[in-house]
Design a protein around this motif. Structure first.
Motif, short mmCIF file in Angstrom:
data_model
loop_
_atom_site.label_atom_id
_atom_site.label_comp_id
_atom_site.label_asym_id
_atom_site.label_seq_id
_atom_site.Cartn_x
_atom_site.Cartn_y
_atom_site.Cartn_z
N VAL A 97 36.84 57.34 -27.43
CA VAL A 97 35.77 56.56 -27.94
C VAL A 97 34.60 56.80 -26.95
O VAL A 97 33.35 56.53 -27.10
CB VAL A 97 36.23 55.05 -27.96
N GLU A 98 35.07 56.40 -25.47
CA GLU A 98 34.05 56.30 -24.31
C GLU A 98 33.25 57.52 -24.27
O GLU A 98 32.08 57.44 -23.91
CB GLU A 98 34.92 56.00 -23.34
N ILE A 99 33.85 58.67 -24.42
CA ILE A 99 33.34 59.91 -24.45
C ILE A 99 32.05 59.99 -25.36
O ILE A 99 30.97 60.37 -25.06
CB ILE A 99 34.18 61.30 -24.35
N VAL A 100 32.58 59.56 -26.70
CA VAL A 100 31.59 59.67 -27.50
C VAL A 100 30.40 58.78 -27.43
O VAL A 100 29.19 59.07 -27.54
CB VAL A 100 32.31 59.23 -29.21
N ILE A 101 30.58 57.41 -26.86
CA ILE A 101 29.68 56.43 -26.49
C ILE A 101 28.50 57.04 -25.56
O ILE A 101 27.70 57.14 -25.88
CB ILE A 101 30.10 55.06 -26.31
N SER A 102 29.23 57.60 -24.67
CA SER A 102 28.41 58.21 -23.39
C SER A 102 27.42 59.29 -23.58
O SER A 102 26.38 59.51 -23.57
CB SER A 102 29.36 58.66 -22.36
N ASP A 103 27.89 60.26 -24.77
CA ASP A 103 27.24 61.23 -25.48
C ASP A 103 25.98 60.86 -26.14
O ASP A 103 24.94 61.20 -26.33
CB ASP A 103 28.07 62.31 -26.13
N CYS A 104 26.39 59.62 -27.02
CA CYS A 104 25.22 58.96 -28.05
C CYS A 104 24.34 58.38 -27.03
O CYS A 104 23.07 58.70 -27.44
CB CYS A 104 26.12 57.85 -28.73
N ILE A 105 24.61 57.69 -25.98
CA ILE A 105 23.68 57.38 -25.02
C ILE A 105 22.57 58.20 -24.27
O ILE A 105 21.47 58.10 -24.56
CB ILE A 105 24.25 56.35 -24.00
N LYS A 106 23.36 59.44 -24.27
CA LYS A 106 22.61 60.53 -23.67
C LYS A 106 21.57 61.14 -24.54
O LYS A 106 20.41 61.40 -24.30
CB LYS A 106 23.31 61.74 -22.92
N LEU A 107 22.23 61.55 -25.94
CA LEU A 107 21.29 62.29 -26.76
C LEU A 107 20.69 61.40 -27.70
O LEU A 107 19.47 62.01 -28.31
CB LEU A 107 22.58 63.19 -27.59
N ASN A 108 21.16 60.18 -28.00
CA ASN A 108 20.18 59.46 -28.94
C ASN A 108 20.42 57.94 -28.51
O ASN A 108 21.06 57.26 -29.21
CB ASN A 108 20.71 59.81 -30.28
N PRO A 109 19.45 57.47 -27.47
CA PRO A 109 19.75 56.44 -26.95
C PRO A 109 19.33 55.08 -27.96
O PRO A 109 19.77 54.02 -27.84
CB PRO A 109 18.89 56.11 -25.75
N ASN A 110 18.55 55.43 -29.10
CA ASN A 110 17.92 54.33 -29.98
C ASN A 110 18.83 54.15 -31.10
O ASN A 110 18.50 53.42 -31.95
CB ASN A 110 16.54 54.89 -30.25
N SER A 111 19.88 55.12 -31.21
CA SER A 111 20.90 54.66 -32.50
C SER A 111 21.53 53.52 -32.41
O SER A 111 21.84 52.84 -31.05
CB SER A 111 21.97 55.98 -32.58
N THR A 112 22.12 53.18 -33.39
CA THR A 112 22.93 51.96 -33.25
C THR A 112 24.48 52.62 -33.57
O THR A 112 24.71 53.24 -34.21
CB THR A 112 22.89 50.91 -34.58
N ILE A 113 25.34 52.23 -32.40
CA ILE A 113 26.92 52.77 -32.43
C ILE A 113 27.63 51.76 -33.22
O ILE A 113 27.71 50.50 -32.63
CB ILE A 113 27.13 53.21 -31.16
#
Ligand SMILES: NC(=O)c1ccc[n+]([C@@H]2O[C@H](COP(=O)([O-])OP(=O)(O)OC[C@H]3O[C@@H](n4cnc5c(N)ncnc54)[C@H](O)[C@@H]3O)[C@@H](O)[C@H]2O)c1
Length: 390
Positions: A97-113
């Motif tokens: 889960v942490e890997i996914v969150i870190s990737d999301c923040i890098k590639l799409n910081p404005n998304s809602t996780i």
């Protein structure tokens, strides 16, 4: 509206199918095999609704193994990757889960996780602090395996761990894609920590109920009284209810064993007796089952199916696996009948693929759940499946 769902297992794939009825969904997985199947309209999971929705419905769904394609421009990113219990650290392993969150923040910081994976209490707040991002929200998933999409089409409740506009909107989207009446009060907004607690306490309550009826069964067997009659008598009180009370070898499956252990770990020093007992009771029950089997002095024990319950398409954390382990420790000779296993051995135990051979080679057939296949040899069968229900 673009939604990205990470993980196409029971949780991720059922949410992808649900939401892609109305929204554009990209499902991301690390398994190319699963991604290819989904893109051909084939469900990698044996689930009636998923099979039919992927095959027949016009869904706006594409699966991919490409992170960038999945995350970019997504409004919501739903995380549904595994969180296995790690006995060494005494908590869930949340690294996926942490890997996914870190990737999301890098590639799409404005998304809602939205975290749908079951996580330890306080995990979502920890992620919010780490990334200084409020839009990381926990929303528990309550589906049953083999009824994964059905349970999302007919949810018992939808819990979302925040009260912001985006959090409320997410709950409304799930409800809009469901088949439940929109007037029913199904939406619950609360803090993510409270939502994490709802998930762990719900599963621990279910485990407690299974453990309770299993202990009632152990008691009845020793006292030579009828478990069926007692359960019928006990369960006819509407406060108790005549459901989810069929004895078994123990509670099992992917979620109950690990979620009860996680809740106990989160209790830490907080005084408790019941939560600890729910975890311990399952092992006590399995010891009792093994003793009952040994008392019958079988030379060869045939284990009929490793799956946790009827209709299951996997045997993750099935109670039967522990029974097998315990019987092996007692040096009892075992054979297994499990059509899901193509190999000839499972942990050095013979897999017998022909049912008649399996029956004739077994002195005692041990079945957590009975099937009509065993009807003619019921005198050889040991089971606690008294009501023929899951
Ligand atoms: N199975 C259930 O009944 C159920 C019910 C409620 C909640 N949950 C929780 O939901 C979570 C997922 O459970 P599940 O049963 O769907 O798991 P699963 O094992 O069926 O599926 C997980 C999927 O995630 C993929 N994956 C793993 N790491 C990945 C990564 N880094 N990027 C992309 N994909 C990745 C795997 O390939 C797999 O397809 C767990 O935390 C579980 O506790 C499960």
């Amino acid at each position: 509206m673009k939604i990205c769902v990470v993980g196409t297992g029971y949780v991720g794939l059922s949410l992808s199918a649900l939401l892609s009825q109305k929204y554009h969904v990209i499902a991301l997985d690390i398994s190319k095999e699963k991604v290819d199947l989904i893109n051909q309209g084939i469900s990698p999971i044996n689930d009636d609704e998923l099979i039919s929705y992927l095959n027949d419905k016009s869904l706006d769904l594409k699966a991919t193994i490409n992170n960038k394609e999945a995350y970019e421009n997504a409004d919501y990113i739903i995380v549904a990757t595994p969180t296995n219990y790690d006995t060494e650290i005494g908590s869930f392993d949340t690294s996926n889960v942490e890997i996914v969150i870190s990737d999301c923040i890098k590639l799409n910081p404005n998304s809602t996780i939205i975290i749908k994976s079951t996580v330890p209490l306080g995990f979502t707040d920890k992620m919010r602090r780490k990334y200084r991002k409020r839009e990381i929200i926990f929303s528990p998933e309550f589906l049953r395996e083999s009824k994964a999409l059905y349970d999302n089409l007919y949810p018992s409740r939808i819990v979302v761990g925040d009260t912001t506009t985006k959090a409320i909107k997410f709950g409304e989207m799930l409800l809009a894609c469901s088949k439940k009446s929109k007037s029913e009060k199904l939406l619950f907004n609360m803090s993510s920590k409270e939502a994490e607690a709802v998930k762990l306490f719900s599963n621990t309550f279910l485990a407690m109920r299974v453990a309770f009826f299993n202990e009632l069964d152990s008691f009845s067997e020793i006292n030579n009284i009828s478990t069926e009659k007692i359960i019928d008598g006990v369960s006819s009180d509407p406060r108790i209810g005549n459901y989810y009370n069929n004895p078994s070898f123990g509670y099992g499956g992917y979620c109950l064993p690990k979620d009860t252990k996680q809740l106990l770990a989160n209790f830490g020093e907080i005084p408790n007796n019941i939560i600890k007992a729910v975890v311990e009771s399952n092992d006590t029950r399995k010891d009792f089952i093994v003793e009952s089997i040994i008392k019958k002095k079988p030379k060869t024990v045939g284990v009929y199916r490793l799956i946790m319950k009827k209709g299951s398409d996997n045997y993750r954390e099935s109670a039967v696996l522990d029974i097998v382990e315990k019987l092996l420790r007692e040096k009892i000779e075992i054979i297994i009948y499990e059509p899901f296993i193509d190999e000839i051995k499972f942990k050095q135990i013979d897999i017998v693929s022909n049912l008649s051979d399996f029956i004739s080679r077994s002195d005692l057939i041990v079945a957590n759940r009975i099937s009509s296949e065993l009807k003619l040899v019921s005198n050889k069968v040991y089971s606690r499946d008294l009501f023929r229900e899951n």
